[in-house]
Design a protein around this motif. Structure first.
Motif, mmCIF file in Angstrom:
data_model
loop_
_atom_site.group_PDB
_atom_site.id
_atom_site.type_symbol
_atom_site.label_atom_id
_atom_site.label_comp_id
_atom_site.label_asym_id
_atom_site.label_seq_id
_atom_site.Cartn_x
_atom_site.Cartn_y
_atom_site.Cartn_z
ATOM 1 N N LYS A 242 0.818 -1.213 0.000
ATOM 2 C CA LYS A 242 0.000 0.000 0.000
ATOM 3 C C LYS A 242 0.853 1.263 0.000
ATOM 4 N N ALA B 155 4.710 1.221 -4.637
ATOM 5 C CA ALA B 155 4.338 0.449 -5.832
ATOM 6 C C ALA B 155 5.516 -0.286 -6.451
ATOM 7 N N ARG C 96 7.817 -5.849 -5.100
ATOM 8 C CA ARG C 96 7.212 -7.105 -5.550
ATOM 9 C C ARG C 96 7.721 -8.209 -4.628
ATOM 10 N N PRO D 207 -4.983 -10.750 -1.738
ATOM 11 C CA PRO D 207 -4.976 -9.405 -2.348
ATOM 12 C C PRO D 207 -3.700 -9.110 -3.129
ATOM 13 N N LEU D 208 -2.575 -9.639 -2.653
ATOM 14 C CA LEU D 208 -1.303 -9.419 -3.341
ATOM 15 C C LEU D 208 -1.177 -10.310 -4.571
ATOM 16 N N ASP E 167 -3.620 -11.680 -6.332
ATOM 17 C CA ASP E 167 -4.579 -11.258 -7.361
ATOM 18 C C ASP E 167 -4.114 -9.999 -8.079
ATOM 19 N N GLY E 168 -3.376 -9.158 -7.358
ATOM 20 C CA GLY E 168 -2.886 -7.922 -7.961
ATOM 21 C C GLY E 168 -1.528 -8.066 -8.614
ATOM 22 N N ARG F 185 1.272 -8.744 -7.207
ATOM 23 C CA ARG F 185 2.360 -8.197 -6.378
ATOM 24 C C ARG F 185 3.110 -9.282 -5.600
#
Length: 348
Positions: free
Chosen positions: A192, A195, A198, A222-223, A225-226, A228
């Protein structure tokens, strides 16, 4: 050996006699096999012309202690690779009751040897796990891995390399032995804020049905799926994997000197580890990497952010780390240390 496998094959090819005694496992339904294995192992240990029995890992050294029970010959050298068993009262009690039958107890890090000296071990020594340091070339290109996952030169790749160890012991119910939950929670917070970051999880369940890995993947959803965070599973190309990383972390709650931290340092990567077990042997805090309190995702996140923001410090720590581990963890030094321990045991 407890079973067939590549280690048996390599030893046999090298001309070493290998006895397979199937004592692997703990399930009560296997009690008949365990009884036969205990009998066969006892006959082998007491009937051979051995000078030394070297027992490695908890189950093996408890069996060896019981079988030999303080016999003057062969000498018993036991090696403690981890202290997770001390979190279980029954296992800790068995360990303490049989400890007097060791000739020499070898800790795979300084803290383990000190712990057992305090528990009453008669003689202790330290032997770090060495590796073939020439297999890790810091000039190895990280481009294949970075290209595979679309990392730009400005992205900062942070990796955790470890087996996934689920356990029912109370001390590890919320956080597994290797601290994957701590890493994931730190990554959730950092993603958060920055950016560029990774995250990579390398390794899989050492034992189990895959449910623990799935639980970790849900925690990191959440990571993942994004895009990251990536779970890479078990890899055999470790130099290539490490080459693609900028920072390596080990947030374990219990750990020896940590092969992955040694390998990362050999590749001139800065490392972050928990202040537990052998990690302070491997990581010189502030020089070759950073040490943080175990189980503290906030402290881990802060340490990652500090290195992510400072490429010059990363470069300096990586260089210092390689020099440090070359001196301490080369396999030739380990061999010499073990030879010295054997000689000492014979003379006691």
């Amino acid at each position: 050996m407890p079973g067939e496998g590549t280690v048996k094959e390599r030893l046999t090819q090298a001309g070493t006699a290998v006895h397979v005694i199937p004592f692997r496992g703990y399930h009560p339904r296997d009690w008949r096999r365990h009884v036969r294995a205990f009998r066969d192992l006892g006959a082998l240990m007491r009937g051979g012309s051995w000078d030394i029995v070297h027992a490695h890992l908890f189950k093996s050294f408890i069996l060896a202690r019981i079988i030999l029970r303080g016999r003057r010959s062969p000498r018993l050298v036991t090696q403690v690779a981890g202290t997770v068993h001390l979190q279980s009262r029954p296992l800790a009690a068995i360990d303490r009751m049989t400890l007097r039958w060791d000739t020499v107890l070898v800790g795979s890090c300084t803290e383990f040897a000190e712990t057992y000296a305090q528990r009453g071990a008669r003689h202790t020594a330290v032997s770090f796990y060495g590796c073939h340091t020439d297999r890790f070339d810091p000039a190895t290109s990280g481009a294949p891995l970075r290209d595979r996952y679309g990392l730009t030169p400005s992205d900062v790749a942070v990796g955790l390399i470890a087996h996934m160890y689920p356990t029912r012991l109370k001390s590890f119910r919320n956080i597994g032995v290797k601290g994957h939950e701590v890493f994931i929670d730190a990554a959730l917070s950092l993603a958060k804020q920055d950016a560029r970051l990774r995250f990579f999880v390398v390794g899989d369940e050492f034992v189990g049905d895959g449910s623990y890995r799935r639980e970790l993947e849900r925690r990191a959803a959440p990571l993942v799926d994004g895009g990251r965070m990536h779970f890479l599973g078990h890899r055999t190309d470790m130099p290539d994997v490490i080459a693609g990383m900028d920072i390596l972390v080990n947030p374990s709650l219990s750990e020896s000197a940590s092969y992955t931290m040694v390998e990362a340092s050999l590749m001139r990567r800065p490392v972050i580890g928990s202040r537990v077990g052998g990690l302070p042997d491997t990581i010189i805090d502030g020089s070759t990497g950073l040490l943080v309190p175990p189980g503290d995702d906030g402290a881990l996140a802060g340490a990652i952010r500090r290195l992510a923001d400072d490429p010059e410090t990363r470069h300096h720590m990586g260089g210092q780390g390689r020099s440090h581990v070359l001196e301490m963890f080369d396999i030739t030094k380990t061999v010499s240390t073990v030879e010295e321990i054997y000689q000492r045991a014979v003379e006691l």
